[in-house]
Design an enzyme around this catalytic site. Structure first.
Site, short mmCIF file in Angstrom:
data_model
loop_
_atom_site.label_atom_id
_atom_site.label_comp_id
_atom_site.label_asym_id
_atom_site.label_seq_id
_atom_site.Cartn_x
_atom_site.Cartn_y
_atom_site.Cartn_z
N HIS A 238 -4.95 -51.93 30.20
CA HIS A 238 -6.09 -52.30 31.06
C HIS A 238 -5.65 -52.98 32.35
CE1 HIS A 238 -9.49 -51.52 28.24
NE2 HIS A 238 -8.47 -51.46 27.41
N ASP B 157 -5.53 -56.09 40.26
CA ASP B 157 -6.48 -55.91 39.17
C ASP B 157 -6.33 -54.50 38.63
OD1 ASP B 157 -8.60 -56.65 37.51
OD2 ASP B 157 -9.76 -57.52 39.17
C1 GDG Z 1 -9.44 -56.55 32.34
C2 GDG Z 1 -8.61 -56.15 33.58
C3 GDG Z 1 -10.15 -54.21 33.92
C4 GDG Z 1 -17.61 -62.48 34.08
N1 GDG Z 1 -18.26 -63.66 34.05
C5 GDG Z 1 -19.23 -63.53 33.12
C6 GDG Z 1 -19.15 -62.24 32.58
N2 GDG Z 1 -18.16 -61.60 33.20
C7 GDG Z 1 -17.82 -60.20 32.94
C8 GDG Z 1 -18.07 -59.30 34.12
C9 GDG Z 1 -17.20 -58.11 33.79
C10 GDG Z 1 -16.05 -58.76 33.03
O1 GDG Z 1 -16.45 -60.06 32.65
C11 GDG Z 1 -14.80 -58.90 33.90
O2 GDG Z 1 -14.20 -57.63 33.95
P1 GDG Z 1 -13.10 -57.28 35.04
O3 GDG Z 1 -12.83 -55.84 34.95
O4 GDG Z 1 -13.63 -57.68 36.38
O5 GDG Z 1 -11.83 -58.19 34.72
P2 GDG Z 1 -10.95 -58.67 33.40
O6 GDG Z 1 -11.72 -59.56 32.51
O7 GDG Z 1 -9.72 -59.26 34.00
O8 GDG Z 1 -10.62 -57.31 32.63
C12 GDG Z 1 -9.49 -55.41 34.59
C13 GDG Z 1 -10.81 -54.60 32.60
O9 GDG Z 1 -9.92 -55.30 31.74
C14 GDG Z 1 -11.31 -53.36 31.85
O10 GDG Z 1 -10.30 -52.43 31.66
O11 GDG Z 1 -11.14 -53.69 34.80
O12 GDG Z 1 -8.72 -54.98 35.69
O13 GDG Z 1 -8.02 -57.29 34.19
O14 GDG Z 1 -17.84 -57.23 32.92
O15 GDG Z 1 -19.44 -59.01 34.21
N3 GDG Z 1 -20.00 -61.77 31.63
C15 GDG Z 1 -20.96 -62.62 31.19
N4 GDG Z 1 -21.08 -63.90 31.66
C16 GDG Z 1 -20.25 -64.38 32.62
O16 GDG Z 1 -20.40 -65.54 33.07
N5 GDG Z 1 -21.83 -62.19 30.25
#
Ligand code: GDG
Length: 468
Positions: A157, A365
């Site tokens: 990921h 990312d």
């Molecule tokens: C890894 C990789 C890749 C955030 N704050 C809250 C909340 N979130 C949710 C967001 C989003 C998720 O968390 C974050 O996803 P990302 O993709 O931006 O980043 P990582 O957590 O680092 O994920 C990344 C991912 O895996 C999938 O393969 O895209 O590159 O690093 O969904 O909305 N959700 C809630 N409350 C919050 O305060 N419910």
């Protein structure tokens, strides 16, 4: 149809109780498992003084969830250690934060062995096994040692780093060799698959047997790019829920005569939050005519608090937002609000919808799901503008965003100005192109592409064995 066994460090079943699913990985897997009657196996999140290997099984929304507790030293050496102090920073190009500690590596290998031994009795001959992320790279090797012949796929990921960074890891070759025990290894983008190939050619004397098939360490593996998506339809629908509307209306009421800029991230140094704040500060300084018309809200959800570098960023961000507000605030207005709570997903949907600009500027990312969620939540008749870092994997699919270098305060400032003054017709045109992609390449398309390639991968291997 074969049953699917998903293996990931943490298990957040759809509809399950417990902590709010925050990571993108958890959200994506929850959506993927909804349609498969499979097993989701991983760590329970609990630690015990000594490892027992006791499996805990339960059914949640048609999915069998199987979890195991880890030992306290496992948590320190494997999870906080090798996964989050070694691989995470290294794969996000932060060699300065990378811990090269042999006990972490040993803990990592030990936990992967323990996971494999615990999972082994659950595996049936036709199962497809899909292992997720950097915590579990050696899983296939351990399963093979236990005689598992099933097709096993791995999806990373996070980014795969450039070859020059990878070799700073003392055990880099063993780690890469372990990936050759999979049938299929998936990356988020073609760029990461290329970086992996370059490593294999340069360091392991490997060769490209055919497009997407690499040979090294006496074995072959299929590789490919499978950009992860969101459950776009679900997210777009969520905007109409009561909670989403309430949050939206509150934010709109709160920003009368002002435009809302939003950022939503886990509090992590890879997300470029300090650089983002400095870019916003530059915007305020450069645009005296626009600056009182904006409010920036940054949700920075606390994560991995046991790791020192995560506590440090919080302190630095607090100081930075204090400085920016101290410099620019007025009687009735603070330009920047940074909150560290966790919000419900429907609240986030409402927040995204209320924002005229989505500011997504990670320094590195794997993909970044927030960029896609922001797009999915917009009003088609009056959409906001996405500003996106060129170093997010998502940039490859989202060229209609305003693409910036997150290290440049000037580029962030100029993009903010452009976004805030963009005519409606251009906003709609850009948003349509983005939403088309978010809808088409959603989480189901990602899952289907990976599982189909995994189901076909051993045939590809067998065909190669016959012809070589
Ligand atoms: C890894 C990789 C890749 C955030 N704050 C809250 C909340 N979130 C949710 C967001 C989003 C998720 O968390 C974050 O996803 P990302 O993709 O931006 O980043 P990582 O957590 O680092 O994920 C990344 C991912 O895996 C999938 O393969 O895209 O590159 O690093 O969904 O909305 N959700 C809630 N409350 C919050 O305060 N419910």
């Amino acid at each position: 149809m074969s049953r699917l066994i998903v293996v990931s460090n943490r298990v957040n079943p759809p509809g399950g109780k417990g902590e709010e699913s925050v990571g993108g990985l958890a959200m994506a897997l929850a959506a993927a498992l909804r349609e498969y009657s499979g097993i989701w196996f991983g760590w329970s999140g609990a630690t015990v003084p000594a490892f027992t290997g006791q499996l805990s099984m339960r059914r949640v929304d048609g999915v069998t969830v199987a979890t195991v507790d880890l030992e306290e030293s496992d948590y320190d050496e494997y999870y906080n250690g090798y996964a989050n102090k070694t691989l995470w920073p290294l794969f996000h190009y932060r060699v300065d934060l990378t811990a090269y500690d042999r006990t972490f590596d040993e803990g990592y290998q030990r936990v992967n062995r323990r996971f494999a031994e615990t999972l082994r009795p659950l595996i049936e001959p036709d199962d497809l096994i899909w292992v997720h992320d950097y915590h579990l790279i050696p899983m296939a090797r351990e399963l093979r040692r236990l005689g598992v012949k099933n097709r096993i796929g791995f999806f990373l990921h996070i980014p795969w780093p450039a070859h020059q960074l990878m070799v700073t890891l003392p055990s880099h070759k063993a780690l890469v060799a372990a990936l050759f025990d999979y049938d299929l290894v998936g990356f988020q983008t073609p760029e990461y698959a290329t970086a992996f190939t370059e490593y294999v050619l340069a360091e392991a004397g490997g060769e490209v047997v055919s497009p997407g098939c690499l040979k090294a360490f006496g074995r072959t593996v299929q590789i490919g790019a499978f950009p992860i998506g969101i459950d776009a339809a679900d997210f777009a629908e969520m905007v109409d829920t009561d909670q989403a509307r309430l949050t939206h209306d509150r934010m709109v009421a709160h920003t009368v005569f002002r435009k809302l800029i939003v950022g939503v991230d886990r509090l992590d140094y890879s997300k470029g939050l300090e650089e983002r704040f400095v870019g916003f500060e530059r915007f305020l300084a450069d645009n005296p005519d626009l600056r009182r018309d904006v409010l920036m809200v940054q949700v920075a959800t606390v994560s991995r608090e046991a790791v020192d570098s995560y506590q440090d960023i919080r302190t630095r961000l607090d100081a930075l937002s204090g400085r920016i507000n101290g410099e620019h605030a007025d009687l009735d207005w603070n330009p920047l609000r940074c909150v560290n709570s966790t919000y419900r997903r429907d609240q986030l949907a409402g927040l995204y919808r209320a924002a005229k600009v989505g500011l997504v500027t990670p320094l590195r990312d794997g993909m970044n799901l927030v960029a896609k969620e922001y797009v999915a939540a917009q009003d088609p008749a009056d959409p906001g503008v996405l500003i996106l870092s060129r170093f997010a994997g998502a940039a490859g699919q989202m060229a209609s965003a305003l693409i910036v270098n997150p290290n440049s305060p000037e580029e962030i400032s100029e993009a903010l100005k452009r976004a805030l003054t963009m005519p409606l017709a251009e906003r709609i045109e850009r948003w349509r192109a983005l939403f088309d992609n978010v809808q088409r390449e959603d989480v189901s398309a990602w899952r289907d592409a990976f599982v189909t390639a995994l189901a076909a991968s051993d045939k590809a291997k067998a065909a190669h064995a016959l012809t070589s």
